[in-house]
Design a protein around this motif. Sequence first.
Motif: not given
Length: 186
Positions: A92-113
């Motif tokens: 949501e923050l990325k969609k609003r143009g407020l902050l682009d947090i990278a989400v990367t595949p990571w073991r133990g994080y089902e939807w990414g880190l």
Amino acid sequence: MSTTSTPNPVETFDEIVRSSTFTFLLYYRGHWCPFCIAHLKQLVALTPEIKAAGGTVIAATAEIPKHLDAVRKATGFTDTVVVDPENVLAAELKKRGLLDIAVTPWRGYEWGLAQPGFLVVRGDGRVMGRWAVVPALMNLAGAKDRPVLAEVWEDVRRQLKGEDTTEGKVYTTTGAFHLLKQKIFG
């Protein structure tokens, strides 16, 4: 806040922002990341000043809830933590143009880190500061080279006083040496 996932991360964030003069949000990776623990400790040290200026401090993570108590114990962070394993707030923050947090595949994080970042935003939605890591080999996949939060806070304080600041300011970053020094000397 309990050690369960935040029921609605976006609503929680929006409510905090609306009810505060400004909000200082810090994303961290997890209890296992010594760079995240050090960064949260920097925020804890600044929290009394931030609150005295009318701000609210929150943290966010994609880490599963069972590790929140360990993070609190290691850092002394007692304020709100948005526990968001599905990265709804980051999207949501990325969609609003407020902050682009990278989400990367990571073991133990089902939807990414969700990688490290910060956002300082006024109650009316105006951004006072932001930064998000771009994971790369040189920064240990997003672990190090984070802005020194005392410098970020100084920039925010100047803005609160109505003083000019430079958009896109480059802050001093912390690296492996800073972490080692903190481990040895506290």
